[in-house]
Design a protein around this motif. Structure first.
Motif: not given
Length: 440
Positions: A39, A42-43, A81, A85, A319
């Motif tokens: 999390n 992703e943020t 990842r 990204t 994810l």
């Protein structure tokens, strides 16, 4: 609970790796840490991601117990990842030199003998081989020619046992035609160190030693377009043999853990393109290449279709959902390894590298690069019925053969029946299913 809050069962205030390892070693706690880390990545919450990764880097030991090794593989995938990204750019530097051990995993290229021994280590593949071979023999009784289309993750490792069974069952064995889909770009483990032509020559020689005549053909075709070239080749062959008077050829489609690499609906929708349809001649916005492939196979009127695959769901676009599903499925191979492979053995290193590859693909990649899109048995059943197949029961003879095979392995392995099909279990948890289908 706030998604940025570390869950209460995981104690805080511990500073030494030894204390961290003993206090955070619980699998549920490691899963929660990995979820919060995902999390945060992703943020792009750099501070939280750094905090959690520091903890994980100290407790997820690549040479630890099964839980630690499992978490280590997920930590590696999350780090990759983040690097891919461009999020949390400070992560790798913060994790330190020790973390590089997580990234230094390569894929071994197997010789045929190594791969055969590797496959025999657990029932993960042998379960499907044993169930499939018995079903194939029963379905092909009375045919003078058996055409086997082998879509297998394990490079035809099932075929020698099938040849042996055919040779022992028939005084005059039928002609065996073996067709495989060869893809020179395939890098999905396990990887073989020789070409399909060389593999075919070995299989033909083995069949000859058992007094079985075999023809081997490679069709250059890939899962990326739903094996479109293979389908076209089979259509031509089907038309030819349908025109032959008195032809007695059984068509066996043997799908062993390969179909979940064909693009599914989530990828089609993510890419927002019709380019997957290629040579099928029609397009439906409601059908993925996966379902189109099964429908095209049905048009060939196969004698039997064998479908063996892992019973898990790794298809979510989210994810965290994928991470949870993968974590709660892929603990199984790590757990089983502790029962039969010593630390430091080459086979264990190869085995874990394959699982690491799978975890990395599920977690670190998206779009066309994410090919590990495993679906549960229930979804495959739905696809098969929609493509106009009906399931046939796995026979008692086949079940007996599978049980005898399982007796050669650790006590945690088991078998259960679900509808017409059978499922391999580890400590009661579903692992792999085996099913047989006929055109409806």
């Amino acid at each position: 609970m706030n998604q940025n809050e570390v869950p209460s069962p995981c104690p805080t205030g511990l500073t030494t790796p030894k204390a961290l390892s003993s206090s955070f070693g619980d699998a549920n706690c490691m899963e929660q840490l990995l979820v919060h880390c995902a999390n945060a990545i992703e943020t792009n919450d750099v501070t939280l991601a750094q905090q959690i990764l520091w903890v994980l880097n100290n407790i997820a030991l690549s040479d630890g117990d099964s839980n630690q090794r499992l978490a280590s593989s997920f930590l590696r995938a999350l780090t990759i990842r983040a690097a891919k990204t461009g999020s949390c750019k400070m992560l790798e530097a913060m994790m330190g030199e020790e973390s590089h051990s997580h990234l230094a995993i390569g894929t071994h290229k197997f010789s045929v003998i190594e791969l055969a021994n590797f496959v025999d280590l657990t029932p993960w593949h042998r379960f499907g081989f044993t169930a499939a071979n018995t079903a194939i023999l029963e379905a092909c009784e009375g045919f003078s020619v058996i055409h086997i289309v082998d879509l297998s993750l394990t490079h035809c490792m099932q075929i020698p046992t099938l040849i042996d069974a055919i040779a022992s069952r028939h005084e005059v064995p039928p002609l065996i035609k073996l067709t495989v889909a060869g893809d020179n770009r395939r890098d999905i483990p396990p990887v073989l160190d020789l070409s399909y032509d060389e593999l075919g020559a070995k299989l033909v020689n083995f069949a000859r030693s058992r007094n079985v005549i075999m023809e081997f053909r490679v069709v250059h075709s890939s899962y990326t377009d739903g094996f479109a070239s293979l389908i076209e080749h089979l259509k031509v062959q089907h038309l030819f043999y349908a025109s032959e008077v008195g032809a007695s050829e059984a068509l066996v489609i043997n799908c062993h853990m390969m179909l979940h690499y064909i693009p599914d609906e989530t990828l089609t929708h993510d890419m927002d393109t019709n380019s997957y349809v290629y040579d099928y001649g029609y397009h439906s916005s409601t059908l993925s290449l996966r379902s189109l492939f099964l429908k095209e196979l049905r048009s060939l009127d196969p004698t039997i279709v064998i479908l063996v695959d892992e019973d898990a769901d790794l298809t979510s676009k989210n994810l965290v959902c994928r991470l949870r599903s993968a974590f709660n499925y892929l603990w199984i191979p790590y757990d089983t390894m502790d029962t039969f492979l010593p630390r430091g053995s080459k086979q264990r290193q190869w085995y874990e590298a394959d699982i690491c590859w799978k975890i990395e693909n599920v977690i670190a990649h998206e779009g066309l690069q994410r090919v590990e899109r495993v679906e549960p048995k229930s979804m495959w059943e739905q696809r098969m019925r929609s493509a106009n197949y009906h399931g046939v029961p796995i026979s008692e003879d086949s079940v007996s053969e599978v049980k005898a095979m399982l007796d050669e392995h650790a006590a945690g392995w088991g078998l259960k029946k679900e509808d017409e099909h059978i499922v391999l279990t580890w400590k009661g948890h579903n692992v792999v299913f085996a099913s047989a289908w006929l055109p409806a």
